[in-house]
Design a protein around this motif. Sequence first.
Motif, PDB file in Angstrom:
ATOM      1  N   PHE A 166      45.204  44.920  37.790  1.00 19.84           N
ATOM      2  CA  PHE A 166      44.712  46.106  38.484  1.00 19.84           C
ATOM      3  C   PHE A 166      44.014  47.073  37.530  1.00 19.84           C
ATOM      4  CE2 PHE A 166      48.178  44.595  41.278  1.00 19.84           C
ATOM      5  CZ  PHE A 166      47.402  44.336  42.395  1.00 19.84           C
ATOM      6  N   VAL A 167      44.415  47.061  36.276  1.00 22.33           N
ATOM      7  CA  VAL A 167      43.694  47.869  35.272  1.00 22.33           C
ATOM      8  C   VAL A 167      42.285  47.324  35.103  1.00 22.33           C
ATOM      9  CG1 VAL A 167      43.570  48.451  32.822  1.00 22.33           C
ATOM     10  CG2 VAL A 167      45.750  48.644  34.040  1.00 22.33           C
ATOM     11  N   TRP A 168      42.152  46.010  34.958  1.00 22.07           N
ATOM     12  CA  TRP A 168      40.825  45.405  34.803  1.00 22.07           C
ATOM     13  C   TRP A 168      39.973  45.628  36.049  1.00 22.07           C
ATOM     14  CZ3 TRP A 168      43.583  40.426  32.802  1.00 22.07           C
ATOM     15  CH2 TRP A 168      43.897  40.608  31.447  1.00 22.07           C
ATOM     16  N   LEU A 169      40.589  45.553  37.214  1.00 19.38           N
ATOM     17  CA  LEU A 169      39.849  45.796  38.453  1.00 19.38           C
ATOM     18  C   LEU A 169      39.300  47.217  38.464  1.00 19.38           C
ATOM     19  CD1 LEU A 169      39.318  44.109  41.074  1.00 19.38           C
ATOM     20  CD2 LEU A 169      41.214  45.359  42.113  1.00 19.38           C
ATOM     21  N   ASP A 170      40.115  48.145  38.020  1.00 13.66           N
ATOM     22  CA  ASP A 170      39.682  49.538  37.943  1.00 13.66           C
ATOM     23  C   ASP A 170      38.568  49.714  36.913  1.00 13.66           C
ATOM     24  OD1 ASP A 170      40.315  52.496  38.578  1.00 13.66           O
ATOM     25  OD2 ASP A 170      40.461  52.431  36.386  1.00 13.66           O
ATOM     26  N   TRP A 188      40.241  48.264  47.323  1.00 17.01           N
ATOM     27  CA  TRP A 188      39.799  47.136  46.499  1.00 17.01           C
ATOM     28  C   TRP A 188      40.989  46.287  46.052  1.00 17.01           C
ATOM     29  CZ3 TRP A 188      35.192  45.439  46.838  1.00 17.01           C
ATOM     30  CH2 TRP A 188      34.105  46.298  46.982  1.00 17.01           C
ATOM     31  N   ALA A 189      42.083  46.931  45.697  1.00 20.36           N
ATOM     32  CA  ALA A 189      43.268  46.179  45.286  1.00 20.36           C
ATOM     33  C   ALA A 189      43.802  45.344  46.448  1.00 20.36           C
ATOM     34  CB  ALA A 189      44.346  47.124  44.783  1.00 20.36           C
ATOM     35  N   GLY A 190      43.824  45.950  47.643  1.00 19.00           N
ATOM     36  CA  GLY A 190      44.263  45.216  48.818  1.00 19.00           C
ATOM     37  C   GLY A 190      43.347  44.050  49.142  1.00 19.00           C
ATOM     38  N   THR A 191      42.040  44.244  48.947  1.00 16.46           N
ATOM     39  CA  THR A 191      41.073  43.170  49.200  1.00 16.46           C
ATOM     40  C   THR A 191      41.302  41.996  48.251  1.00 16.46           C
ATOM     41  OG1 THR A 191      39.428  44.756  49.994  1.00 16.46           O
ATOM     42  CG2 THR A 191      38.620  42.590  49.306  1.00 16.46           C
ATOM     43  N   LEU A 192      41.569  42.306  46.976  1.00 16.05           N
ATOM     44  CA  LEU A 192      41.883  41.242  46.019  1.00 16.05           C
ATOM     45  C   LEU A 192      43.095  40.442  46.485  1.00 16.05           C
ATOM     46  CD1 LEU A 192      41.588  39.884  43.148  1.00 16.05           C
ATOM     47  CD2 LEU A 192      43.279  41.574  42.391  1.00 16.05           C
ATOM     48  N   CYS A 193      44.159  41.146  46.837  1.00 17.39           N
ATOM     49  CA  CYS A 193      45.388  40.462  47.267  1.00 17.39           C
ATOM     50  C   CYS A 193      45.142  39.656  48.536  1.00 17.39           C
ATOM     51  CB  CYS A 193      46.500  41.480  47.495  1.00 17.39           C
ATOM     52  SG  CYS A 193      46.999  42.348  45.992  1.00 17.39           S
ATOM     53  N   LEU A 194      44.368  40.210  49.459  1.00 17.97           N
ATOM     54  CA  LEU A 194      44.072  39.522  50.709  1.00 17.97           C
ATOM     55  C   LEU A 194      43.289  38.235  50.472  1.00 17.97           C
ATOM     56  CD1 LEU A 194      43.775  39.363  53.825  1.00 17.97           C
ATOM     57  CD2 LEU A 194      41.740  40.799  53.584  1.00 17.97           C
ATOM     58  N   LEU A 195      42.210  38.326  49.693  1.00 21.90           N
ATOM     59  CA  LEU A 195      41.342  37.160  49.498  1.00 21.90           C
ATOM     60  C   LEU A 195      42.028  36.070  48.673  1.00 21.90           C
ATOM     61  CD1 LEU A 195      37.874  38.871  48.935  1.00 21.90           C
ATOM     62  CD2 LEU A 195      38.768  37.800  51.023  1.00 21.90           C
ATOM     63  N   ILE A 242      51.107  39.028  52.975  1.00 25.04           N
ATOM     64  CA  ILE A 242      50.100  38.617  51.992  1.00 25.04           C
ATOM     65  C   ILE A 242      49.003  39.659  51.828  1.00 25.04           C
ATOM     66  CG2 ILE A 242      48.147  37.013  51.737  1.00 25.04           C
ATOM     67  CD1 ILE A 242      50.038  34.727  52.284  1.00 25.04           C
ATOM     68  N   ALA A 243      48.589  40.276  52.933  1.00 24.38           N
ATOM     69  CA  ALA A 243      47.427  41.170  52.868  1.00 24.38           C
ATOM     70  C   ALA A 243      47.714  42.476  52.145  1.00 24.38           C
ATOM     71  CB  ALA A 243      46.929  41.472  54.279  1.00 24.38           C
ATOM     72  N   VAL A 244      48.956  42.852  52.041  1.00 24.55           N
ATOM     73  CA  VAL A 244      49.241  44.222  51.625  1.00 24.55           C
ATOM     74  C   VAL A 244      50.248  44.306  50.477  1.00 24.55           C
ATOM     75  CG1 VAL A 244      48.657  45.319  53.802  1.00 24.55           C
ATOM     76  CG2 VAL A 244      50.915  44.308  53.525  1.00 24.55           C
ATOM     77  N   SER A 245      50.394  43.234  49.717  1.00 24.02           N
ATOM     78  CA  SER A 245      51.296  43.295  48.568  1.00 24.02           C
ATOM     79  C   SER A 245      50.691  42.531  47.411  1.00 24.02           C
ATOM     80  CB  SER A 245      52.681  42.716  48.911  1.00 24.02           C
ATOM     81  OG  SER A 245      52.605  41.313  49.057  1.00 24.02           O
ATOM     82  N   ALA A 246      51.034  42.935  46.205  1.00 27.76           N
ATOM     83  CA  ALA A 246      50.553  42.214  45.032  1.00 27.76           C
ATOM     84  C   ALA A 246      51.065  40.789  45.025  1.00 27.76           C
ATOM     85  CB  ALA A 246      50.998  42.946  43.762  1.00 27.76           C
ATOM     86  N   ASP A 247      52.170  40.534  45.708  1.00 27.09           N
ATOM     87  CA  ASP A 247      52.698  39.177  45.780  1.00 27.09           C
ATOM     88  C   ASP A 247      51.730  38.232  46.484  1.00 27.09           C
ATOM     89  OD1 ASP A 247      55.895  39.270  44.989  1.00 27.09           O
ATOM     90  OD2 ASP A 247      55.103  41.154  45.733  1.00 27.09           O
ATOM     91  N   GLY A 248      50.848  38.783  47.337  1.00 27.50           N
ATOM     92  CA  GLY A 248      49.813  37.956  47.922  1.00 27.50           C
ATOM     93  C   GLY A 248      48.904  37.380  46.854  1.00 27.50           C
ATOM     94  N   TYR A 249      48.553  38.201  45.892  1.00 30.06           N
ATOM     95  CA  TYR A 249      47.761  37.740  44.748  1.00 30.06           C
ATOM     96  C   TYR A 249      48.518  36.676  43.962  1.00 30.06           C
ATOM     97  CZ  TYR A 249      46.164  38.301  39.836  1.00 30.06           C
ATOM     98  OH  TYR A 249      45.772  38.099  38.536  1.00 30.06           O
ATOM     99  N   PHE A 250      49.816  36.900  43.750  1.00 30.42           N
ATOM    100  CA  PHE A 250      50.637  35.918  43.032  1.00 30.42           C
ATOM    101  C   PHE A 250      50.644  34.577  43.775  1.00 30.42           C
ATOM    102  CE2 PHE A 250      53.637  39.708  41.870  1.00 30.42           C
ATOM    103  CZ  PHE A 250      52.604  40.312  41.179  1.00 30.42           C
TER     104      PHE A 250
END
Length: 442
Positions: free
Chosen positions: A160-164, A173-180, A218-226
Motif C-alpha cells: 500500500f505504500v508503493w501504491l501510494d 484505489w486500495a480497494g480496487t487492488l484487492c478486488l481485482l 474479497i472486495a473489501v479486505s487486504a486478505d482479498g489481495y493475499f
Amino acid sequence: MAVTLGVILVAAAFVVPRLDLGVTPLINADEERFAAFAGAAPVFGWWENHIGWGTGPAILIAVAAVLWGQRLARRLPWRVLLVVAWATSAAWAFSLAMVDGWQRGFAGRLTARHEYLRQVPTVDDVGEAVRTFSDRILDYQPDSWITHVSGHPPGALLTFVWLDRIGLGGGAWAGTLCLLVGSSAAAAILVAVRALADEDTARLAAPFVAVAPTAIWIAVSADGYFVGVAAWGIALLALAVAGTVRWPIVAAAGAGLLLGWAIFLSYGLGLMALPAVAVLLCATHWRAAMRALVPAVLAAVAVVAVFAAAGFWWFDGYHLVQERYWQGIASDRPFSYWVWGNLAATVLAIGLGSVAGIARVFDLGALRRRAGLHLLVLGALAAVLAADLSMLSKAEVERIWLPFTVWLTAAAALLPPRSQHWWLAVNALGALVLNHVIFTNW
C-alpha cells in the motif's frame, strides 16, 4: 448429511451463545462491547437489514449464473472462460460490497483506524520501516504499528505504500487492488484444477468459484489481495507439476516467488504449504514433483533472503506477533466457542453447495488415483483445520482463511451435474441473505 451437519453447526453458532448456557464468543465484555465485537458471531459484523444500489446487480449476477452459468462454462473457449470467470467474480464481489454503499461498503473500508492505509503516511523511509519492523510489533509502545500492520509481515504495508507512491493512494484505489487481485483467484483455481484433474472438471467448477460467497470479503479486505497472490502461486505450481506449460521450471520459479511473497503478506499463509504438498502429490512421477519443487523452493528462499538482507527475519516477526495477538482481544475470545464457531463461519463463507461437494472429496478410489481436485480440496481443508487448532485464529476467519476457503468452493464440481444449478442457487442465495442482514466488518 454433510449439509444437514453444516446447517446445525451454523444454527448452533448463532443461537447457543444467546441461550445463557455459559457458551460465549466473548468474555469480559459489557453489553456494548459484546455488541461491537460479537453481536453477529460467528460472523464479525452487526445485524442490520439493509439494501443498497448493489442489491439489484448482485441479484442479476446470481440469477444469470444459476440459469446460464453451467451452459456458458461448457461452451466458452477455455481462455475466454478464464476471463469471464474473473470478470464475473469481480462484478459479484463489487456488487455485494455496494450493498453497503460506496463509502461504507468499499472506499472507506481500508481507511478504518486499524487498517493499513492509516499507517501509510507515517512511512517516510521504506528501508528503515523494514529494518525496524519487528521492533514495533508489540503493543503499548509509543511507536507501535496499528493493529493490522503489526499483525502481518511488512509485505502488506509495503504494497500500500508503493501504491501510494505511484499516485494511487486512498481507500478506493486500495480497494480496487484487492478486488481485482482477489477476484482473479477464480481464474487461478480453474487453471489449477484443469492442470491437476481435467478441463471438464474445471468447467464444472467455474460457476461455483465465480459467484462464491467468499466474494463478500474479497472486495473489501487486504486478505482479498493475499488470496490472489497465493492462488496464482498454487496455480503455477500445478502447471509445473503437470508439465502442461512450455517451461515448467519457469512456472515453478514463479510459483515460489508468489508463495514466498505471500508469507510476507500474512504469517498464516505459511499454511499454504499444505495445498502445495497436495499439488506435488498429484505428480505422475517423483521426477515431475522434484522438477517443480526445487525451483519453487529456491525462488521462495530468495524472497526470504531479500527480506533478511533488508533487516526483517520472518521468524522473529512471527514470534512477536503471537505475543501481540494475546495482548489484544484474542485473550477474550474463548477457544471453547471459536474452535467450532470458526467452522460455522467457514460454512457461511463457502456456501452449503460447497459443503455438499466436500462430502464427495472423501472418495477412497479417487484418493488412491491421486485425483487432483480431491487432493487440492483436502490440502485446503488441512490448512483450515491446522489454523483452527493453532488457537491463533479465533473469529474473523471468514476473512482470514480466504486463501484456503476459496479452494473449497471448487469442490462443488464433484456434485452430480443435474443438481449443480440447485446447489449454485443455494450458495448465491446464502451470500445475498448474509450480506443483506449482517453489515460485515469487511
